[in-house]
Scaffold this active site. Structure first.
Site, PDB file in Angstrom:
ATOM      1  N   HIS A   1       0.810  -1.225   0.000  1.00 34.12           N
ATOM      2  CA  HIS A   1       0.000   0.000   0.000  1.00 34.12           C
ATOM      3  C   HIS A   1       0.846   1.278   0.000  1.00 34.12           C
ATOM      4  O   HIS A   1       0.909   2.000   0.981  1.00 34.12           O
ATOM      5  CB  HIS A   1      -0.962   0.033   1.201  1.00 34.12           C
ATOM      6  CG  HIS A   1      -1.796  -1.210   1.318  1.00 34.12           C
ATOM      7  ND1 HIS A   1      -2.695  -1.406   2.337  1.00 34.12           N
ATOM      8  CD2 HIS A   1      -1.866  -2.324   0.547  1.00 34.12           C
ATOM      9  CE1 HIS A   1      -3.281  -2.585   2.193  1.00 34.12           C
ATOM     10  NE2 HIS A   1      -2.790  -3.169   1.113  1.00 34.12           N
TER      11      HIS A   1
ATOM     12  N   TYR B   1     -11.628  10.824   4.852  1.00 29.86           N
ATOM     13  CA  TYR B   1     -12.330   9.869   3.979  1.00 29.86           C
ATOM     14  C   TYR B   1     -12.606   8.543   4.669  1.00 29.86           C
ATOM     15  O   TYR B   1     -13.017   7.583   4.031  1.00 29.86           O
ATOM     16  CB  TYR B   1     -11.602   9.749   2.623  1.00 29.86           C
ATOM     17  CG  TYR B   1     -11.816  11.029   1.855  1.00 29.86           C
ATOM     18  CD1 TYR B   1     -11.101  12.186   2.190  1.00 29.86           C
ATOM     19  CD2 TYR B   1     -12.830  11.146   0.926  1.00 29.86           C
ATOM     20  CE1 TYR B   1     -11.366  13.394   1.585  1.00 29.86           C
ATOM     21  CE2 TYR B   1     -13.093  12.363   0.305  1.00 29.86           C
ATOM     22  CZ  TYR B   1     -12.360  13.482   0.647  1.00 29.86           C
ATOM     23  OH  TYR B   1     -12.651  14.680   0.062  1.00 29.86           O
TER      24      TYR B   1
END
Ligand code: HEC
Length: 489
Positions: A265, A367
């Site tokens: 990631h 988010y």
């Protein structure tokens, strides 16, 4: 809990349901699909069938619902039951997170059942072919080949195409010829890390007026800590002269002691707008870091295009936050682009199982990852019961099951007139390129326009208006060029 009375009531329905059984013979086995599937097989399969194909109770694969069929309605049916219909309530035996993971599982199985009817002959036989979509017919051609995974594409003012290769090679393709740029930085080529994004500054000289007229080229890559098998994202810019990488400046880097990524990631997409660059960092498979404003992980960052930190960044004046942060709560944002007319920043987020998202990035916003998500862990364990929460931004679009989102790009060329300002989204696992029609900041239509060539990493629009797609299969890494089927070249 015993459901004997339901069994009796529904025994005679069994006979009626036999045709349904056959109709959904393409249902997929749930064995080995992780924890959510285990919960389903233990509690639900006696009535809904061990592949959700239906039995004493309805098929969960046909998309026909008594409720409105939304995620919330299905969760509510599982939670509180549909008592008059004979669907028991599960709120006393299953957690909210488990119920959420069952909804994700139902969506996944439905999509698999849909796609299992697709024949393997639908797959293109070779790279040069013709494809028909709703709005355009196009043909594919190989525009360049790599030796390893190709990650990103951008173009120099002379029309030549720069392509990053994950193992550290930066290629320039020009008139059919492939050249390796010399002296590019040493990258940490490890698991998901390596040489990732490349972005050419749209103004020829960049903001440095004294420099030569060749544009600044920005690179995002993974850099290894000294003597450690750990790394982190680094952003640099430099210039390309005589196929050599020169004048490199570092814009963003992590000190060695804070390089903690063991290979997952990295985020690492860069875009330019109005004198600023925006770039993404992944949460490095440590989800909680995405919520921590003191850490660089799981963020969209904003810098002046020369690397200075803008004074009007949302956390620039806070002691307990990194000044480069523009937005936070991201998992693995591997796509970033600017809407050609509204100027809004769009981001794709490679989510967990069932949690891929498209977000519109707003200053200072959260988010949600990992507090809020549409997904569950890859092994079917739940992450969160919440798909939305106050103070957190919802995605404008998400995929259950996941397509494994990567690069995104708005089409703004002059060759595909009906695709103007559509957003193209690369899918790795789905091996597809999705075209999203966007109106008033919402996705109103979606079409898969390209499928089966391999894992789609990135897409770019050439100065010639054609579409270029980085597609990787084992031992077959290439950029395919999409041009209207009747075009001469
Ligand atoms: C005793 C039988 C039985 C069991 C066990 C059972 N269901 Fe159901 N379920 C039903 C029946 C009956 C309906 C109503 C639809 C129909 O007529 O088949 C239903 C409906 C549903 C619906 C559809 C809601 C809608 O909007 O139409 C969902 C979703 C669902 N069940 C999920 C589950 C899940 C998940 C489990 C396990 C946790 C489960 N069910 C266990 C009998 C059962």
């Amino acid at each position: 809990m015993s459901h004997n009375k339901y069994y009796r009531v529904y025994l005679f329905f069994l006979a009626l349901q036999v045709p349904l059984f056959c109709q959904y013979a393409s249902a997929q086995s749930l064995k080995g699909e992780g924890k959510a599937a285990d919960i389903f097989l233990k509690n639900c399969s006696t009535c809904h069938g061990n592949q959700m194909q239906g039995g004493m109770a309805k098929s969960l694969l046909d998309d026909q619902w008594q409720t409105d069929g939304s995620d919330e309605a299905l969760a509510d049916a599982i939670r509180n039951g549909l008592t008059s219909a004979g669907m028991p309530a599960w709120k006393n035996s299953l957690s909210e997170e488990d119920i959420r993971s069952l909804v994700i599982l139902i969506r996944e199985q439905r999509s698999k059942a849909d796609h299992s009817s697709q024949k393997t002959s639908d797959r293109p036989k070779n790279d040069e072919t013709r494809i028909t979509t709703k709005l355009h017919h196009y043909k594919t051609q190989v525009a360049g080949k790599g030796d390893e995974t190709l990650w990103a594409i951008d173009f120099l003012p002379d029309g030549s195409m720069l392509v990053t290769q994950k193992d550290g090679v930066l290629w320039r393709f020009h008139k059919g010829k492939r050249t390796q740029i010399k002296d590019t930085p040493k990258v940490w080529f490890h698991r998901q890390g390596g040489l990732l994004d490349v972005m050419v500054h749209p103004n020829n000289a960049g903001s440095n007026k004294n420099s030569s007229t060749s544009p600044w080229v920005y690179l995002a890559y993974s850099e290894q800590a000294k003597n450690k098998n750990r790394g982190a994202t680094k952003i640099v810019r430099g210039k390309i002269k005589d196929d050599r990488w020169i004048e490199q400046h570092t814009l963003f880097e992590i000190p060695d002691e804070d390089k903690k990524n063991y290979g997952l990631h990295f985020g690492s997409r860069i875009v330019y707008q109005d004198g600023f660059i925006y770039f993404t960092t992944g949460e490095e498979n440590r989800p909680e870091t995405a919520q921590d404003l003191k850490l660089f992980n799981g963020k969209v960052h904003r810098l002046h295009d020369d690397g200075r930190i803008p004074k009007d960044n949302p956390f620039a004046n806070r002691k307990d936050a990194l000044a480069s942060i523009w937005s936070y709560g991201h998992r693995n944002p591997q796509g970033l682009d600017i809407h050609p007319t509204t100027g809004k920043i769009y981001e794709s987020e490679h989510g967990p199982r069932g949690g891929d998202e498209i977000n519109i990035i707003l200053k200072g916003q959260n988010y949600g990852w990992p507090k809020v998500t549409f997904g569950m862990h890859y092994d079917g364990r739940p992450i969160s019961a919440l798909t939305s929460a106050p103070g957190m931004e919802d995605p404008i679009h998400y995929w259950v099951p996941s397509i494994a989102t990567c690069g995104i790009k708005f089409y703004n060329g002059n060759k595909f007139m009906h695709w103007q300002n559509n957003l193209f989204v690369a899918g790795l696992r789905s091996q597809s390129l999705h075209r999203l029609t966007i109106e008033d900041n919402r996705v109103i239509d979606e079409e898969v326009v390209f499928q089966g060539f391999g894992r789609v990493r990135d897409m770019a629009v050439g100065p010639d208006g054609y579409i270029y797609v980085a597609v990787n299969e084992k031992n077959n890494n290439r950029v395919l060029k999409l041009s209207p089927a009747d075009a001469k070249n």
